[in-house]
Design an enzyme around this catalytic site. Structure first.
Site, PDB file in Angstrom:
ATOM      1  N   SER A  35       8.619  -5.170   5.980  1.00 24.68           N
ATOM      2  CA  SER A  35       8.337  -6.238   6.953  1.00 24.68           C
ATOM      3  C   SER A  35       9.141  -7.499   6.691  1.00 24.68           C
ATOM      4  O   SER A  35       8.586  -8.597   6.525  1.00 24.68           O
ATOM      5  CB  SER A  35       6.839  -6.549   6.966  1.00 24.68           C
ATOM      6  OG  SER A  35       6.096  -5.389   7.227  1.00 24.68           O
ATOM      7  N   ASP A  80       6.850  -3.712  10.324  1.00 25.26           N
ATOM      8  CA  ASP A  80       5.409  -3.578  10.574  1.00 25.26           C
ATOM      9  C   ASP A  80       5.079  -3.734  12.054  1.00 25.26           C
ATOM     10  O   ASP A  80       4.098  -3.174  12.558  1.00 25.26           O
ATOM     11  CB  ASP A  80       4.609  -4.584   9.744  1.00 25.26           C
ATOM     12  CG  ASP A  80       5.033  -6.022   9.976  1.00 25.26           C
ATOM     13  OD1 ASP A  80       6.084  -6.245  10.591  1.00 25.26           O
ATOM     14  OD2 ASP A  80       4.302  -6.923   9.526  1.00 25.26           O
ATOM     15  N   ARG A 137       0.827  -1.200   0.000  1.00 28.50           N
ATOM     16  CA  ARG A 137       0.000   0.000   0.000  1.00 28.50           C
ATOM     17  C   ARG A 137       0.859   1.247   0.000  1.00 28.50           C
ATOM     18  O   ARG A 137       1.967   1.263   0.538  1.00 28.50           O
ATOM     19  CB  ARG A 137      -0.885   0.038   1.252  1.00 28.50           C
ATOM     20  CG  ARG A 137      -1.951  -1.017   1.292  1.00 28.50           C
ATOM     21  CD  ARG A 137      -2.790  -0.878   2.552  1.00 28.50           C
ATOM     22  NE  ARG A 137      -1.949  -0.904   3.732  1.00 28.50           N
ATOM     23  CZ  ARG A 137      -2.229  -0.268   4.870  1.00 28.50           C
ATOM     24  NH1 ARG A 137      -3.320   0.456   4.968  1.00 28.50           N
ATOM     25  NH2 ARG A 137      -1.422  -0.345   5.902  1.00 28.50           N
TER      26      ARG A 137
END
Length: 929
Positions: free
Chosen positions: A696, A750, A635
């Site tokens: 991540s 993350d 995203r």
């Protein structure tokens, strides 16, 4: 106007308008489908004295069966055939075709018009279709109450779970025994199943008469007698001494908490043994059997006779999902959606529910259909005010209802005029068996005369005819009320399964159904009228020797055996408290090694410094970009931090597999292209905004904006990235794409983003935990404990990267065969071992391999292999999330393992997006004046 006439009958000669079923208060409700009705009647002539109470009959075209009696009042009678037609066409109480006069009552019994006592009695005993529809609605309400956890205790229809969730599959084999407690005897049964699809079961059984006084004696005496029957039977057949599972048929209302555990709620059917109610009847029987040293006989299941009927009716390829018993008492059961049965934890599949509908009406729900005869029967019973529905339907009471109706008519001088009828005041003067015999078209009148003369009465032809009419009305009402309850079950099943039409087989048993064909016809027809959305086929039970009950026991034994095998299969996956405490100690040990300067390189838990030293304090302001890369989708976000809160806009982009597993240059070029696309759509191309990069994957962070990739995970394997600074790779791609307005100020994991996102709302949040596609944790550590960075002041967030915990072999003894099978097929076999035990990317695969093992052991799908199940990743982890609640277990176990810590879990709202922007915001706050 001439009255309608039955085909073949003479035109009527009278001048009165015929009775209409669509009269003022007898109009059919919308649910009915009685189209094209023909009605006919008979009127006695002066030459036929005593026949003035003959019935008007209504045939329902298309249903081919008369339903139940109706007697029109003087204002509703039709123009009737002449005396000649009446005398030549049929004997007393029958029409020209020999059919019993009296059919389906489509009128009502309220405001009964002026009529003879016999007419009034018959009308009282004949509820209208509208009334039955209302009773059905009340039955549905009572069933819903019984199923609900909140209202179950107050419900009259108890809807008791039986814990029977399976029907025979043909694989059952071995020896088993059934003992059934009946009204006047105990039946024992020994069955051998060969595992041949149950095609040739071997049966032996014996019936033991029970002393009449035992029904009112002690519970101990009753169960001792049952155990002695078992002992004698086994002695006679030469029973083997190996373990013998026993199913106990106990036809009374019980509260079951398991297949082999049930407490008696209340006695019925004339039983009232002491010291049993509230006790576990399975334990009582087992204790009695053990007293006789039959230790190899084990009671494994308590069964209701109604469930046995359902199983027996399923024999021969006709699966039944409903059973109805109309015998001494009455009851029903059906396969309900398990999620409806709120009183048990089981929420998947279906479970057989024992309705125990005999108590329906104990709260007054049947007040408008109860007659004076019903009230008197109830008052004379051993349990006044209880089991009101059963007392209108069960064979134990029908003879008594007839007796009170006949007694009241005799008192009114409508029967046995001038004769002494005191004998009718004696209880049980009429037996239900006599009532059924009197109803017979051919011999009923003779049976009526014989029964009445046996009581010392001298009945006239008219007396016999009227008694026959009363008998038919009582039994027909029982059939109609049974049909009403059946219709409620049908509608409940259709509604809960969200079907437009339910097609189902209904197993039926009991002497009322077997002894009187009209009972079944009424049952079928009225149920069809009250539940038009359902097609129910009545299947007579063939359980003359207890085979259905034996099959329930066999299924129970099969399930117990399978459950034992399943437990053995799953045992390696079950970690004890000691196992978890050992893992906890190993984790602590690896954490300390990861924090140490000299031991870090060899630690499986890397404990990476993030250079994030502060959490949000609420003063952060401005617009920030965030990039979230951690799986097959990523995203791009713009996050606006204002005094009144945080506002975000985002877009999701796909990372194709070819890019994930291609070159690093292609991967980061794709990421920059997506950032540019997002900025164009948001009109941000001319602005230079601070960007927080959520990356991540395991990295060694050398600064807030500098992180070296240690290894790829989650299916990524892009070349030329491991060992490189990912922020620099992103900046290089921006240069290649000539996108100079890219200002990366922080790269975070993350997990860190999750902590920061929750920290914005709660400054006490100092731990971040991710349990998703992968798994990881971070926390705020005292800087003095972090040996891999300089400085002792303050705190620093540590990215644990605990997914690799166990890669050094310290957890090998808790890895199962299934875990190893999954690991071997991954692109990083032998690595991220802890993550492969926990994360969503692997749990579905672990379960798939377990299911395959169960199929191989014939514990699932009847041992038939599934091609789809052979497909890798076909069983998605989302299925597990739907089935199990992965958060309650977490909180409980944490409390057990860390009792001195008070931990509050906060669900992160977009930690990897909003959290990354907040890391950038905190960094800008620290560097700004």
């Amino acid at each position: 106007m001439s009255s309608p006439r039955r085909p073949g009958s003479q035109p009527s000669r009278g001048g009165r308008a015929p009775w209409s079923p669509r009269g003022e208060r007898g109009r059919l409700p919308p649910v009915s489908r009685c189209v094209g009705m023909v009605m006919w009647g008979q009127q006695p002539s002066p030459a036929a004295p005593g026949l003035e109470d003959n019935l008007c009959a209504i045939a329902v075209v298309g249903r081919s069966c008369a339903l139940y009696p109706r007697l029109p009042g003087r204002d509703g009678g039709g123009t009737l055939p002449s005396h000649d037609a009446a005398q030549t066409s049929a004997p007393c109480g029958r029409d020209a075709e020999g059919r019993a006069l009296g059919s389906f009552q489509l009128g009502h019994q309220d405001n009964i018009p002026s009529c003879t006592p016999v007419q009034r009695a018959l009308m009282l005993l004949t509820p209208s279709l509208e009334k039955l529809q209302a009773v059905k609605c009340r039955m549905l309400e009572a069933m819903d109450k019984g199923l609900s956890r909140q209202t179950h205790a107050q419900a009259t229809v108890r809807m008791l779970p039986t814990f029977i969730c399976s029907t025979p599959d043909g694989t059952e084999k071995g020896d088993l025994m059934v003992v059934e407690l009946c009204q006047s005897h105990v039946r024992t049964l020994f069955v051998t199943l060969l595992g041949d699809g149950n095609q040739s079961p071997q049966l032996m059984y014996k019936i033991f008469d029970m002393p009449a006084d035992m029904l009112q004696g002690t519970g101990e005496a009753l169960f001792d007698f049952i155990a002695q029957c078992v002992h004698k039977f086994l002695e006679e057949i030469g029973s083997p001494q190996h373990r013998l599972p026993l199913g106990f048929v106990f036809p009374f209302s019980c509260r079951q908490t398991g297949l082999g555990k049930a407490e008696l709620i209340s006695w019925s059917k004339g039983f009232q043994c002491s010291d049993v109610e509230g006790k576990d009847v399975v334990q009582l029987l087992q204790a009695a059997i053990n007293k006789l040293e039959l230790y190899h006989v084990q009671v494994i299941a308590l069964l209701n006779d109604t469930v046995g009927t359902m199983m027996a009716s399923s024999w021969g390829g006709k699966p039944c999902e409903i059973a109805l018993v109309t015998g001494t008492g009455t009851n029903s059961c059906f396969m309900a959606e398990a999620e409806l049965v709120e009183v048990v934890e089981e929420s998947n599949g279906r479970m057989c529910v024992n309705s125990e509908w005999g108590c329906f009406g104990d709260d007054g729900a049947l007040g408008d259909v109860l007659t004076p005869y019903d009230h008197r029967v109830d008052q004379e019973s051993s349990n006044p005010g209880e089991r009101r529905f059963e007392k209108m339907v069960g064979g134990l009471y029908l003879g008594e209802i007839v007796r009170h109706a006949v007694l009241m008519l005799a008192t009114e001088q409508a029967l046995f005029v001038g004769a002494s009828t005191s004998v009718l005041g004696a209880k049980d003067a009429f037996k239900t068996q006599q009532v059924l015999e009197i109803m017979d078209n051919e011999t009923g009148m003779a049976k009526a005369r014989s029964a009445l003369e046996a009581l010392g009465l001298q009945p006239s032809e008219r007396d016999c005819c009227r008694v026959q009419q009363i008998c038919r009305a009582v039994v027909s009402r029982a059939a109609a009320l049974s049909a009403t309850g059946l219709a409620a079950i049908l509608s409940l099943m259709c509604r809960s399964r969200e079907l437009e039409r339910l097609v189902v087989n209904v197993g039926v048993d009991g002497e009322l159904y077997r002894a009187h064909a009209r009972f079944g016809e009424i049952l079928q027809s009225v149920a069809g009228l009250l539940a038009p959305e359902c097609t129910a086929t009545l299947v007579p039970s063939a359980d003359t020797n207890g085979l259905g009950v034996a099959m329930v026991t066999a299924v129970a034994q099969r399930l117990l055996t399978q459950r034992h095998e399943v437990e053995q299969l799953l045992a390696p996956l079950r970690l004890s408290r000691a196992d978890l405490e050992r893992v906890q100690a190993l984790m602590r040990q690896e954490m300390e090694r990861g924090l140490g300067r000299d031991s870090n390189a060899d630690a499986s838990v890397r404990m990476l410094p993030t250079y994030v030293c502060n959490t949000p304090d609420g003063t952060e302001r401005g617009d920030f970009l965030a990039l979230d890369l951690g799986g097959t989708n990523f995203r791009v976000l713009v996050v606006r931090v204002m005094q009144e809160g945080i506002h975000m806009a985002s877009e999701i982009y796909v990372v194709p597999t070819s890019v994930m597993q291609g070159t690093g240059e292609a991967l980061f070029d794709h990421i920059v292209e997506c950032i540019m696309d997002f900025q164009r759509k948001q009109n941000l191309m001319e602005q230079v905004l601070p960007l927080g990069f959520t990356f991540s994957f395991p990295c060694q962070q050398l600064g807030l904006d500098k992180a070296v990739l240690l290894t790829w995970t989650k299916g990524f394997s892009a070349s030329g990235c491991v060992g490189q600074d990912v922020v620099q790779l992103l900046r290089d791609a921006a240069q290649r794409k000539q996108h100079v307005a890219l200002k990366v100020v922080a790269v975070v994991n993350d997990t860190v983003g999750t902590m920061m996102a929750c920290g914005y709302d709660d400054p006490k949040c100092e731990i971040g935990l991710i349990v998703g596609t992968g798994t990881n944790a971070c926390y705020m550590e005292e800087r003095k404990n972090v040996g891999t960075v300089e400085g002792d002041e303050g705190r620093m967030c540590i990215n644990m990267e605990w997914g690799a915990f166990g890669d050094n072999g310290c957890l090998d003894d808790i890895f199962t065969t299934f875990d190893r099978m999954v690991d071997e097929k991954t692109i990083n076999a032998g690595k991220q071992r802890f993550e492969k035990l926990i994360s969503g990317m692997y749990l579905g695969e672990i379960v798939r391999h377990i299911l395959l093992a169960m199929v191989d052991k014939q514990l699932l799908f009847r041992g038939k292999p599934s091609l789809k199940l052979q497909t890798r990743d076909i069983f998605q982890t989302t299925f597990l999330s739907t089935i199990e609640t992965f958060s309650q277990n977490l909180q409980q176990m944490l409390q057990d393992l860390a009792p001195n810590c008070a931990v509050t879990f906060l669900q992160s709202e977009d930690g990897s997006g909003k959290g990354a922007a907040l890391v950038a915001a905190v960094a800008c706050r620290e560097t700004s004046p």
